[in-house]
Design an enzyme around this catalytic site. Sequence first.
Site, PDB file in Angstrom:
ATOM      1  N   HIS A  14       3.349 -21.567 -13.496  1.00 58.47           N
ATOM      2  CA  HIS A  14       3.743 -20.859 -14.713  1.00 58.47           C
ATOM      3  C   HIS A  14       3.911 -21.841 -15.877  1.00 58.47           C
ATOM      4  O   HIS A  14       4.634 -22.836 -15.761  1.00 58.47           O
ATOM      5  CB  HIS A  14       5.056 -20.121 -14.492  1.00 58.47           C
ATOM      6  CG  HIS A  14       4.961 -18.985 -13.526  1.00 58.47           C
ATOM      7  ND1 HIS A  14       4.726 -17.687 -13.931  1.00 58.47           N
ATOM      8  CD2 HIS A  14       5.058 -18.945 -12.171  1.00 58.47           C
ATOM      9  CE1 HIS A  14       4.694 -16.899 -12.864  1.00 58.47           C
ATOM     10  NE2 HIS A  14       4.893 -17.638 -11.782  1.00 58.47           N
ATOM     11  N   GLU A 200       7.732 -12.161  -2.216  1.00 61.89           N
ATOM     12  CA  GLU A 200       8.519 -13.348  -2.574  1.00 61.89           C
ATOM     13  C   GLU A 200       9.965 -13.163  -2.122  1.00 61.89           C
ATOM     14  O   GLU A 200      10.628 -14.112  -1.715  1.00 61.89           O
ATOM     15  CB  GLU A 200       8.450 -13.589  -4.081  1.00 61.89           C
ATOM     16  CG  GLU A 200       9.191 -14.832  -4.538  1.00 61.89           C
ATOM     17  CD  GLU A 200       9.036 -15.106  -6.027  1.00 61.89           C
ATOM     18  OE1 GLU A 200       9.493 -16.179  -6.471  1.00 61.89           O
ATOM     19  OE2 GLU A 200       8.463 -14.253  -6.751  1.00 61.89           O
ATOM     20  N   ASP A 278       4.695 -23.457  -8.464  1.00 65.03           N
ATOM     21  CA  ASP A 278       5.316 -22.308  -9.119  1.00 65.03           C
ATOM     22  C   ASP A 278       5.771 -22.684 -10.523  1.00 65.03           C
ATOM     23  O   ASP A 278       5.187 -22.262 -11.509  1.00 65.03           O
ATOM     24  CB  ASP A 278       6.478 -21.754  -8.297  1.00 65.03           C
ATOM     25  CG  ASP A 278       6.837 -20.316  -8.656  1.00 65.03           C
ATOM     26  OD1 ASP A 278       6.084 -19.687  -9.417  1.00 65.03           O
ATOM     27  OD2 ASP A 278       7.860 -19.821  -8.170  1.00 65.03           O
TER      28      ASP A 278
END
Length: 332
Positions: A14, A200, A278
Amino acid sequence: MNLLNLPKIELHCHLDGSLRVETAIELAKKEGIKLHSYEYDKVKELLVISKECNSLEDYLNRFALPAKLLQRPENLERVAFELMEDASKENVKYIEIRFAPLLHLEKGMTQKEVIESVIKGIRKAEEFYDIKGNLILSCLRHHSIDSVYEVIEEGKNFIGKGVVAIDLAGGELEGFVKPYKEVMKLARESGFRVTIHAGETGYGKNVRDAIELLGAERIGHGLFIFNDEEAYNLVKEKGVTLEMCPKSNIDTKGVNKYEEHPIYKYHKDNIRVNLSTDNRTVSNINLTEEFENVHKTFNIDFEDYKKIYLNSVEASFCSEELKEKLKLSIII
């Protein structure tokens, strides 16, 4: 294995969770954003998760400051360039950066300008470093379904020009998938590839639904497929790649430690896995460190590494021509 020197593929990263602390300080001053302190350690506390983090929701609070900082085209271009630069320094050969365009409209930018700015930063970095990148456009589950249509309408103009896929992200509730069936059908018809954050938190069935109802080719995390046999078998049979981010899962209390993470078990059972960060800043980790942690915990050897790398190349949303070049990087 010298993990730093080995080529890497990052598929789940991200943009707003990977902002350099020093850049955040500079941009906060430039934008006139008042912070209690502009000292490095104090600003780092705003961006990096603490050991007291208890959930995914708690983790997502670390995105508040980046959202304020990334409201101008030059700021978006800069952080995209810097993320590519940081990744290239640890031999990441290809990265798919994801971000939510609708979070960057507060100071008058259009979605078009937002997307163009990030692509510009990526392309600029490609001129300086041995790395290639593309964009995944994220839509947030707490926003309306109409907002997903907005992202598709603008984003489709950039398919093949830097944008490759669409994503659903944010807090995960059980059974979130069904309302997105029609809009994701439109996304696929418009040329988007599909990756979905699912499994998740503790809902393996979300992974099954994301694949069957939304056409997900990859799953962001997929940690909890072990608690849904049908999801597990579907992922395995269809060759769906799980974009796995162990440090992030530990931070959000999906698992308590690396030893409990299922990535190696999945890998050994021929489930396709990719290892990613991530959020490099929020989780305070880079991809080499993530591989080192997995290597130390599960004693992965070069054949394991090579299989994960080649699976990641195949699962990427880049061109076939680039895939062939990326495969050559690991042939030793």
